[in-house]
Design a protein around this motif. Structure first.
Motif, PDB file in Angstrom:
ATOM      1  N   GLN A 148      22.631  47.027  24.861  1.00 56.64           N
ATOM      2  CA  GLN A 148      24.060  47.380  25.340  1.00 56.64           C
ATOM      3  C   GLN A 148      24.308  47.605  26.642  1.00 56.64           C
ATOM      4  N   VAL A 149      23.472  48.445  27.099  1.00 52.97           N
ATOM      5  CA  VAL A 149      23.684  48.686  28.627  1.00 52.97           C
ATOM      6  C   VAL A 149      23.237  47.600  29.394  1.00 52.97           C
ATOM      7  N   GLU A 150      22.254  46.902  29.253  1.00 51.01           N
ATOM      8  CA  GLU A 150      21.934  45.613  29.753  1.00 51.01           C
ATOM      9  C   GLU A 150      22.831  44.713  29.696  1.00 51.01           C
ATOM     10  N   LYS A 151      23.733  44.605  28.673  1.00 46.22           N
ATOM     11  CA  LYS A 151      24.481  43.552  28.441  1.00 46.22           C
ATOM     12  C   LYS A 151      25.697  43.564  29.640  1.00 46.22           C
ATOM     13  N   TRP A 152      26.015  44.913  29.943  1.00 50.25           N
ATOM     14  CA  TRP A 152      27.090  44.868  31.160  1.00 50.25           C
ATOM     15  C   TRP A 152      26.590  45.122  32.516  1.00 50.25           C
ATOM     16  N   MET A 153      25.230  45.118  32.488  1.00 50.52           N
ATOM     17  CA  MET A 153      24.595  44.912  33.751  1.00 50.52           C
ATOM     18  C   MET A 153      24.596  43.447  33.935  1.00 50.52           C
ATOM     19  N   ASP A 154      24.017  42.431  32.952  1.00 48.82           N
ATOM     20  CA  ASP A 154      24.156  41.117  33.252  1.00 48.82           C
ATOM     21  C   ASP A 154      25.456  40.640  33.452  1.00 48.82           C
ATOM     22  N   TRP A 155      26.410  41.183  32.665  1.00 53.85           N
ATOM     23  CA  TRP A 155      27.930  40.634  33.108  1.00 53.85           C
ATOM     24  C   TRP A 155      28.264  40.762  34.391  1.00 53.85           C
ATOM     25  N   GLN A 156      28.068  42.062  34.893  1.00 53.48           N
ATOM     26  CA  GLN A 156      28.230  42.200  36.549  1.00 53.48           C
ATOM     27  C   GLN A 156      27.847  41.346  37.306  1.00 53.48           C
ATOM     28  N   ALA A 157      26.260  40.799  37.213  1.00 52.37           N
ATOM     29  CA  ALA A 157      25.685  39.996  37.940  1.00 52.37           C
ATOM     30  C   ALA A 157      26.095  38.417  37.642  1.00 52.37           C
ATOM     31  N   THR A 158      26.523  38.183  36.490  1.00 50.07           N
ATOM     32  CA  THR A 158      26.716  36.781  36.454  1.00 50.07           C
ATOM     33  C   THR A 158      28.282  36.518  36.334  1.00 50.07           C
ATOM     34  N   GLU A 159      28.970  36.921  35.312  1.00 53.78           N
ATOM     35  CA  GLU A 159      30.475  36.800  35.367  1.00 53.78           C
ATOM     36  C   GLU A 159      31.413  37.581  36.212  1.00 53.78           C
ATOM     37  N   LEU A 160      31.161  38.699  36.279  1.00 55.43           N
ATOM     38  CA  LEU A 160      32.041  39.297  37.386  1.00 55.43           C
ATOM     39  C   LEU A 160      31.722  39.120  38.946  1.00 55.43           C
ATOM     40  N   ASN A 161      30.629  39.071  39.269  1.00 55.50           N
ATOM     41  CA  ASN A 161      30.165  38.587  40.729  1.00 55.50           C
ATOM     42  C   ASN A 161      30.645  37.189  41.040  1.00 55.50           C
ATOM     43  N   ASN A 162      30.323  36.261  39.852  1.00 53.04           N
ATOM     44  CA  ASN A 162      30.663  34.998  40.358  1.00 53.04           C
ATOM     45  C   ASN A 162      32.283  34.711  40.526  1.00 53.04           C
ATOM     46  N   ALA A 163      33.116  35.639  39.751  1.00 52.75           N
ATOM     47  CA  ALA A 163      34.674  35.590  39.922  1.00 52.75           C
ATOM     48  C   ALA A 163      35.059  36.166  41.096  1.00 52.75           C
ATOM     49  N   TRP A 164      34.326  36.982  41.886  1.00 51.31           N
ATOM     50  CA  TRP A 164      35.180  37.369  43.032  1.00 51.31           C
ATOM     51  C   TRP A 164      34.265  36.987  44.472  1.00 51.31           C
ATOM     52  N   ARG A 165      33.270  36.236  44.156  1.00 51.99           N
ATOM     53  CA  ARG A 165      32.390  35.704  45.248  1.00 51.99           C
ATOM     54  C   ARG A 165      33.168  34.947  46.481  1.00 51.99           C
ATOM     55  N   TYR A 166      33.996  33.823  45.826  1.00 49.22           N
ATOM     56  CA  TYR A 166      34.767  33.020  46.965  1.00 49.22           C
ATOM     57  C   TYR A 166      35.946  33.759  47.440  1.00 49.22           C
ATOM     58  N   ALA A 167      36.579  34.665  46.775  1.00 52.72           N
ATOM     59  CA  ALA A 167      37.593  35.565  47.616  1.00 52.72           C
ATOM     60  C   ALA A 167      37.180  36.556  48.358  1.00 52.72           C
ATOM     61  N   PHE A 168      35.924  36.970  48.247  1.00 54.00           N
ATOM     62  CA  PHE A 168      35.308  37.998  48.886  1.00 54.00           C
ATOM     63  C   PHE A 168      34.890  37.309  50.219  1.00 54.00           C
ATOM     64  N   MET A 169      34.239  36.173  50.072  1.00 51.55           N
ATOM     65  CA  MET A 169      33.845  35.556  51.448  1.00 51.55           C
ATOM     66  C   MET A 169      35.008  35.193  52.414  1.00 51.55           C
ATOM     67  N   ALA A 170      35.935  34.726  51.561  1.00 51.80           N
ATOM     68  CA  ALA A 170      37.026  34.266  52.528  1.00 51.80           C
ATOM     69  C   ALA A 170      38.029  35.427  53.133  1.00 51.80           C
ATOM     70  N   LEU A 171      38.204  36.511  52.230  1.00 52.61           N
ATOM     71  CA  LEU A 171      39.297  37.589  52.800  1.00 52.61           C
ATOM     72  C   LEU A 171      38.566  38.666  53.423  1.00 52.61           C
ATOM     73  N   VAL A 172      37.247  38.884  53.171  1.00 52.68           N
ATOM     74  CA  VAL A 172      36.667  40.317  53.709  1.00 52.68           C
ATOM     75  C   VAL A 172      35.678  39.650  54.600  1.00 52.68           C
ATOM     76  N   ARG A 173      34.667  38.618  54.506  1.00 51.42           N
ATOM     77  CA  ARG A 173      33.513  38.153  55.324  1.00 51.42           C
ATOM     78  C   ARG A 173      34.291  37.005  56.317  1.00 51.42           C
ATOM     79  N   ARG A 174      35.447  36.513  55.998  1.00 52.73           N
ATOM     80  CA  ARG A 174      36.175  35.586  56.933  1.00 52.73           C
ATOM     81  C   ARG A 174      35.325  34.391  57.192  1.00 52.73           C
ATOM     82  N   SER A 175      34.503  33.828  55.966  1.00 56.92           N
ATOM     83  CA  SER A 175      33.636  32.750  56.211  1.00 56.92           C
ATOM     84  C   SER A 175      34.162  31.380  56.404  1.00 56.92           C
ATOM     85  N   ALA A 176      33.845  30.743  57.316  1.00 58.82           N
ATOM     86  CA  ALA A 176      34.339  29.457  57.437  1.00 58.82           C
ATOM     87  C   ALA A 176      34.036  28.439  56.462  1.00 58.82           C
ATOM     88  N   ALA A 177      33.368  28.773  55.600  1.00 63.02           N
ATOM     89  CA  ALA A 177      33.180  27.744  54.328  1.00 63.02           C
ATOM     90  C   ALA A 177      33.846  28.115  53.353  1.00 63.02           C
TER      91      ALA A 177
END
Length: 207
Positions: A92-121
């Protein structure tokens, strides 16, 4: 002494540092990553062929992947409060850890790279909008879980799941995006802020 290789500003390195703080593990931190020692060198790639931080060296053992490192440290030091020994409770603990690493992280990655890191890609407006919407949708899932437990991600007690999720919550709070009002997440953020480890390695001004 435990050696941690990774940049102290990295969100994944901060998971490990916060875990060490909760357990009380002394460590030696070597700065590796952008702006520090390069991770594409033969030496570092011999430790982690992905060229990513963090990596730990604990005696003769070398380990990479931040969530796995956190699990290892909790297990080695027999912190069953952070990672239960009973199989279902642990899952049950690892379920939320895995969800963070896969589902949640994948959701924010593009926006974070664009708006915070200012990535040209990462300059596609449609992709940024989609990422923000997905990010907020996943945070709403966490909000519902926290409203149900009334405390932490997996129930009444603090676990490793809260370390990895807490860093993600801080990133969401700090991001320059339009966010929905998620009252359970707000309460959770305040609750985590009572912990010294979170204030030092999570809510430390870094996104």
């Amino acid at each position: 002494m435990l050696k941690i290789l990774g940049k102290s500003s990295s969100i994944n390195v901060r998971k490990v540092l916060w875990t060490c703080a909760e357990i009380g593990i002394p460590y030696d931190l070597e700065q590796w990553g952008a702006g520090a020692q390069a991770t594409n060198t033969p030496y570092f790639l011999s430790l982690n062929p992905n060229g990513m931080v963090p990596v730990i060296q604990d005696g003769p053992a070398t380990l990479w992947e931040s969530n796995s490192i956190c699990r290892y440290l909790a297990g080695k030091h027999q912190r069953v409060d952070l990672l239960p020994a009973e199989p279902l409770a642990r899952a049950q603990v690892e379920k939320w850890m895995d969800w963070q690493a896969t589902e949640l992280n994948n959701a924010w990655r593009y926006a974070f790279m664009a708006l915070v890191r200012r990535s040209a890609a990462h300059e596609d407006p449609a992709a940024i909008t989609a990422s923000v919407l997905a990010w907020n949708r996943h945070m709403a899932i966490l909000d519902a879980q926290l409203a149900n437990t009334g405390a932490y991600a997996n129930g009444a007690t603090f676990t490793l799941a809260d370390i990895v999720l807490g860093l993600s919550v801080h990133r969401w709070m700090a991001a320059p995006i339009e966010r929905p009002q998620l009252s359970a997440v707000d309460i959770y953020y305040a609750r985590l802020s009572e912990r010294d480890g979170f204030m030092q390695h999570g809510r430390n001004g870094l996104p």
